[in-house]
Design a protein around this motif. Structure first.
Motif, PDB file in Angstrom:
ATOM      1  N   SER A 207      40.582  34.019  31.378  1.00  0.00           N
ATOM      2  CA  SER A 207      39.634  35.121  31.410  1.00  0.00           C
ATOM      3  C   SER A 207      40.319  36.398  30.949  1.00  0.00           C
ATOM      4  O   SER A 207      41.526  36.441  30.719  1.00  0.00           O
ATOM      5  N   ASP A 544      33.128  38.135  29.895  1.00  0.00           N
ATOM      6  CA  ASP A 544      34.283  39.030  29.886  1.00  0.00           C
ATOM      7  C   ASP A 544      33.894  40.376  29.280  1.00  0.00           C
ATOM      8  O   ASP A 544      33.014  40.445  28.416  1.00  0.00           O
ATOM      9  N   GLY A 593      34.378  36.469  34.369  1.00  0.00           N
ATOM     10  CA  GLY A 593      35.001  35.158  34.462  1.00  0.00           C
ATOM     11  C   GLY A 593      34.219  34.127  35.251  1.00  0.00           C
ATOM     12  O   GLY A 593      34.719  33.017  35.466  1.00  0.00           O
TER      13      GLY A 593
END
Length: 757
Positions: A207, A544, A593
Motif C-alpha cells: 500500500s 491509495d 489500503g
C-alpha cells in the motif's frame, strides 16, 4: 460428514524416512567471499533517509526477505540466513556468547597462524574484511586426511529452513521406495474455526504508505544514529543532514532510533487487524522482529513504557473484533542446547515475547490463547540427554513464560511421538503441524499421511484443555516437485485443501502467499466471508492516495505585444503555486489500503507483481524516416545540412585549400563518366539566359573542363543541387562540386536505369 476430494500424487508429494545427519565436514573457500544479499540490496536503493521508517525511503530500515523471517515458519527461508540482516546481528556480533543456532554441535574453529611463507598454522592472524587474506578453516577429521576434499556447507539444523535441495541417488531411491501416504477423506465442513496467517499481509505491504509490522535494522544503523545530526535544527536527510560521526555519540539517540521502528510496527497492527476482520480472517501471528534487538545481550531493551500505549491499543482492537494473536520465537531459541550462552539467550528471548503479549492487555480468554510456539531444536547427538536438559531449563522459566509456552513437532528431528509424552509430563500444550508430521514421524506406530495421526487427537487436545487454552494447529503443503524429505520441507505458496482437523479449530496456514493462501481456501470451499473480496485489477490500486505528478515548469515565450504579458505571467505563477504539493485526498486514512468498496484484494497465484504499478518501459527514439517527413521538416533538414556544409568548407579553407583541391582534381571513374555531353532542355536554357552562367561557391579547380562548366543546367541539375544529402555536404567543397559535375553529365534515361537496377 463431508468427504475429502482426492488429491493427485504431485500435490501430496512423496516422503522419506528419517536419515541420520552426518557430521559436517566442510572448509571455507579461500577465494574472496561474495557480497551479501543485503549489500546488493543497499546498492540498488537510494541513499537512506534516516528520519523515515518507510523501507522504500530509508535503507537503514530492512524489509523484504528479512521481514518475512520474523519467525521460524516464515516461508522465505529458501537460502542460508544472512546473520547480519533482519535482527540476526546478535549471532554475528557475539558469536561465542550469543550463538543460538544448532551450530554449537560443530567443533570450535581454530584461527590460522601466519608463518614466514605466508601460510597459516595455529595462531590468529590479522585479516581484513575484504576476503583476500586467509580465512579460518574448520578442523575436522576428513579435512585433516584429505586437504583436497570437496567443500561442503555447514548443516544448519533449522527445522523451518527451506530451499531447493539437491538429492543424491541414494537419498532419491530411499524416497521413492517408501510406502505411499494414507490420507483421511474427512473435511471439516461446515467450517466454524478461525483461519490465520503469519506476520505479513502482502496486500497491505504494497500500500501507499506501506503497512507491515516487520521493520528492522542492523546494529550498524543503531550505532550510526547515536551521533547527532550535522544540523540539529533541520530534519534528517539522506544526504544533506546525516549523523555526524565526528561528534560524540549518545546511547539515548541510538535507542530512540530503534524505538521509532518498534512504534511504527506496533501502530500498523491495528490496521492489519481491521483489514483482516473486513475479509473474515480472525487469526494473526505477530512478527518476532517487531522490536529489533529487544532481547540482545548488549543492545536489548524493555518494551514498557515507550510502546505500552501502542500495544494496548492493538490489544483493545483485537478484543473488540475477537481476534487471536500469537507469536513464534525463532529457531535460535532452544532450551535443550548444551551451551550456556544459548540457554541464556533463549531465556531473554522468551521474556521479550512474554512481555510483548502481556502489554496487549487482552481479556482473560484471549490472553490465555496468546501463546508462544517453540520448537525443541537440535538433537545434539543424544535425544534423551536433550530432553533432560529441556526439563531442567523449563523449570527455571518465569511463570508468565510457562503459561504461554507451547511445543510444536518439526520436520528435522522431533516427531509427535517424541514430544507428546514430554508435553503431558510438563503440562505443556502441543501444536500439531500436519506438514511436519508427513516428513518426520514414528514409522513403527503410524503411517505417513493425515489418517493415522487422527488417533492421537484426544491426547493432543487434552494438553490444551488442561490449561483452558483454545487449541490450534498448523497446516501447509510441500511444493509439487518435491520428492525427498529435505525437498519437501519447502512450503508451497498456497494450499489446495483443508486438513482433517476439528471444524472449530484455530488453523494457522503457513504459506508464502500469506493472506492470499487463506483466501484460496475460502474460494475453494466457499468458507464464511469468501464473498467479501474480489480479484484485483492488474497494476491498479484504487484505495491509495497518491501525490499528483506536477508538469515541468515552462518558461513563457516573449510576445510581440507586451500589453498582456505581465498578466499572463502572474496567472501562470499563481496556478503553479496552487498545485505544488497537492495530494489527491479522495480516501480517508481509515480506508487507505482496505481494497475499496469492491474489495479487490485477491491476486491470482503467481501474479504478485499486480500489486505494484506497472513498470514504465522507455523505448529508444527511432530515427526519422525521410519518406514520412513533412515539407517543412525536409526544408529544415536541408537548411541544417547546408549550415554544416558551410562550417566544413571554412575548416577546409583554414587547414589548406590546396590539399583538398588536389584530391578533387584527381580523375575518377565517376568523373570520367560524367564528361559525357548532354543536351540542355529548353527550360534550363531559358533560365541560363536570364540568370547568366552558374558561379561556383569557391575558386577551386574541378575535374570538369571549361566547356563543361559553361554548359546550361537542366531541371535535374537544379533539383540535385538543392537537395544534396547531409553526408555529401559534410565532405566539403570538392565533394559538393564532384556531385554537381556528375549530375550535369547525367540524363533522365541514365537515372531511370539506375533505379531499375
Amino acid at each position: 460428514m463431508a468427504k475429502r476430494k482426492s488429491l493427485s500424487s504431485a500435490t501430496q508429494g512423496p516422503a522419506t524416512t528419517t536419515m541420520p545427519i552426518p557430521p559436517p565436514t566442510f572448509d571455507y573457500d579461500p577465494a574472496p567471499a561474495p557480497k551479501r544479499r543485503a549489500s546488493r540490496r543497499r546498492a540498488s536503493q537510494p541513499k537512506p533517509d534516516t528520519g523515515s521508517t518507510n523501507p522504500d525511503k530509508n535503507a537503514n530500515v530492512l524489509d523484504g526477505p528479512e521481514a518475512l523471517r520474523a519467525s521460524p515458519d516464515a516461508t522465505e527461508r529458501d537460502e542460508r540466513m544472512d546473520l547480519e540482516g533482519a535482527g540476526m546481528d546478535v549471532e554475528k556480533q557475539v558469536k561465542e556468547e550469543e550463538n543460538d543456532s544448532p551450530l554449537s554441535e560443530i567443533s570450535d574453529i581454530e584461527p590460522p597462524v601466519e608463518t614466514k611463507k605466508g601460510k597459516s598454522k595455529g595462531k590468529p592472524v590479522a585479516a581484513s574484511r575484504k576476503g583476500t587474506e586467509d580465512k579460518p578453516k574448520l578442523k575436522t577429521p576428513a579435512a585433516a586426511k584429505d586437504t583436497k576434499a570437496p567443500m561442503k556447507e555447514p548443516q544448519f539444523l533449522d527445522p523451518e529452513a527451506e530451499g531447493d535441495e539437491e538429492a543424491d541417488e541414494e537419498e532419491m531411491q530411499a524416497a521413492l521406495s517408501r510406502p505411499p501416504p494414507v490420507h483421511s477423506d474427512y473435511l471439516p465442513l461446515p467450517w466454524k474455526g478461525r483461519l490465520g496467517y503469519a506476520c505479513l499481509c502482502t496486500y497491505l505491504r504494497f500500500s501507499n504508505p506501506p503497512v507491515f509490522s516487520s521493520r528492522t535494522c542492523r546494529i550498524a544503523s543503531i550505532l550510526e544514529n547515536r551521533h547527532p545530526l550535522r544540523d540539529p535544527n533541520e530534519p534528517p536527510h539522506a544526504t544533506k543532514n546525516r549523523p555526524d560521526k565526528e561528534q560524540p555519540a549518545n546511547i539515548a539517540r541510538g535507542q530512540a532510533f530503534v524505538e521509532s521502528l518498534g512504534k511504527a510496527n506496533a501502530k500498523d497492527i491495528v490496521k492489519m487487524l481491521r483489514w483482516n476482520d473486513r475479509y473474515g480472517i480472525k487469526f494473526l501471528r505477530l512478527s518476532s522482529e517487531m522490536f529489533p534487538f529487544a532481547s540482545h545481550l548488549e543492545y536489548g531493551y524493555k518494551l514498557a513504557p515507550f510502546v505500552s500505549e501502542e500495544l494496548a491499543e492493538a490489544g483493545r482492537v483485537a478484543a473488540e473484533l475477537g481476534h487471536r494473536l500469537t507469536t513464534h520465537p525463532g529457531q535460535y531459541t532452544q532450551l535443550g542446547s548444551p551451551r550456556k550462552q544459548v540457554i541464556d539467550s533463549a531465556l531473554r528471548d522468551l521474556d521479550y515475547h512474554a512481555e510483548l503479549l502481556s502489554l496487549l492487555k487482552l481479556p482473560p480468554q484471549q490472553n490465555r490463547d496468546a501463546v508462544m510456539i517453540l520448537h525443541l531444536g537440535g538433537v545434539f547427538g543424544d535425544k534423551a540427554a536433550t530432553l533432560d536438559r529441556f526439563r531442567e531449563n523449563y523449570v527455571k522459566l518465569p511463570q508468565g513464560v510457562k503459561d504461554r509456552l507451547v511445543l510444536e513437532n518439526d520436520d528435522v528431528s522431533w516427531s509427535v511421538h517424541d514430544l507428546l509424552p514430554l508435553c503431558e509430563a510438563l503440562n505443556i500444550p502441543m501444536v500439531l503441524d500436519f506438514h511436519h508430521n508427513n516428513i518426520i514421524f514414528d514409522s513403527d506406530k503410524i503411517r505417513e499421511g493425515t489418517k493415522d495421526i487422527m488417533d492421537l487427537y484426544p491426547r493432543i487436545l487434552a494438553t490444551w484443555k488442561r490449561k483452558n487454552i483454545t487449541p490450534k494447529m498448523h497446516y501447509s503443503e510441500p511444493t509439487p516437485s518435491a520428492i525427498t524429505g529435505r525437498q519437501r520441507r519447502k512450503h508451497n505458496p498456497r494450499v489446495a485443501t483443508l486438513p482433517p482437523c476439528p471444524p472449530d479449530m484455530d488453523l494457522m496456514i503457513e504459506a508464502k502467499d500469506k493472506e492470499q493462501a487463506v483466501f484460496e481456501l475460502m474460494r475453494i470451499f466457499k468458507l464464511p466471508s469468501y464473498d467479501t473480496f474480489n480479484d484485483i485489477i492488474p497494476h491498479v490500486r484504487k484505495d491509495d492516495n497518491k501525490p499528483i505528478k506536477m508538469p515541468k515548469k515552462k518558461t513563457l515565450r516573449k510576445k510581440k505585444a507586451v500589453k498582456n504579458e505581465d498578466e499572463d505571467l502572474q496567472a501562470a505563477e499563481e496556478a503553479i503555486e496552487g498545485e505544488e504539493g497537492s495530494i489527491q485526498e479522495t480516501i480517508t486514512d481509515e480506508e487507505v489500503g482496505m481494497g475499496g468498496p469492491e474489495g479487490r484484494v485477491y491476486w491470482p497465484p503467481g501474479m504478485e507483481h499486480w500489486l505494484r504499478p506497472m513498470k514504465k518501459v522507455i523505448k529508444p527514439k527511432a530515427a526519422k524516416d525521410e519518406t514520412k517527413m513533412t515539407p517543412a521538416q525536409k526544408k529544415k533538414a536541408v537548411a541544417e545540412a547546408a549550415k554544416e556544409g558551410v562550417k566544413v568548407e571554412e575548416e577546409v579553407q583554414t587547414n589548406g585549400i590546396k590539399e583538398e583541391a588536389s584530391v578533387a582534381a584527381t580523375p575518377t571513374p565517376a568523373s570520367k563518366k560524367a564528361k559525357a555531353p548532354t543536351k540542355p532542355t529548353p527550360k534550363a536554357a531559358t533560365k541560363k539566359a536570364v540568370n547568366g552562367p552558374k558561379k561556383s561557391a569557391k575558386n577551386v579547380p574541378t575535374s570538369s573542363t571549361s566547356e563543361d562548366a559553361d554548359e546550361p543546367m537542366s531541371e535535374f541539375e537544379e533539383e540535385e543541387e538543392t537537395d544534396i544529402p547531409k553526408k555529401r555536404i559534410a565532405n566539403g567543397t570538392a565533394a559538393t562540386k564532384r556531385q554537381s559535375a556528375r549530375a550535369k553529365k547525367m540524363s533522365y534515361a541514365e537515372d531511370d536505369e539506375d533505379e531499375v537496377e
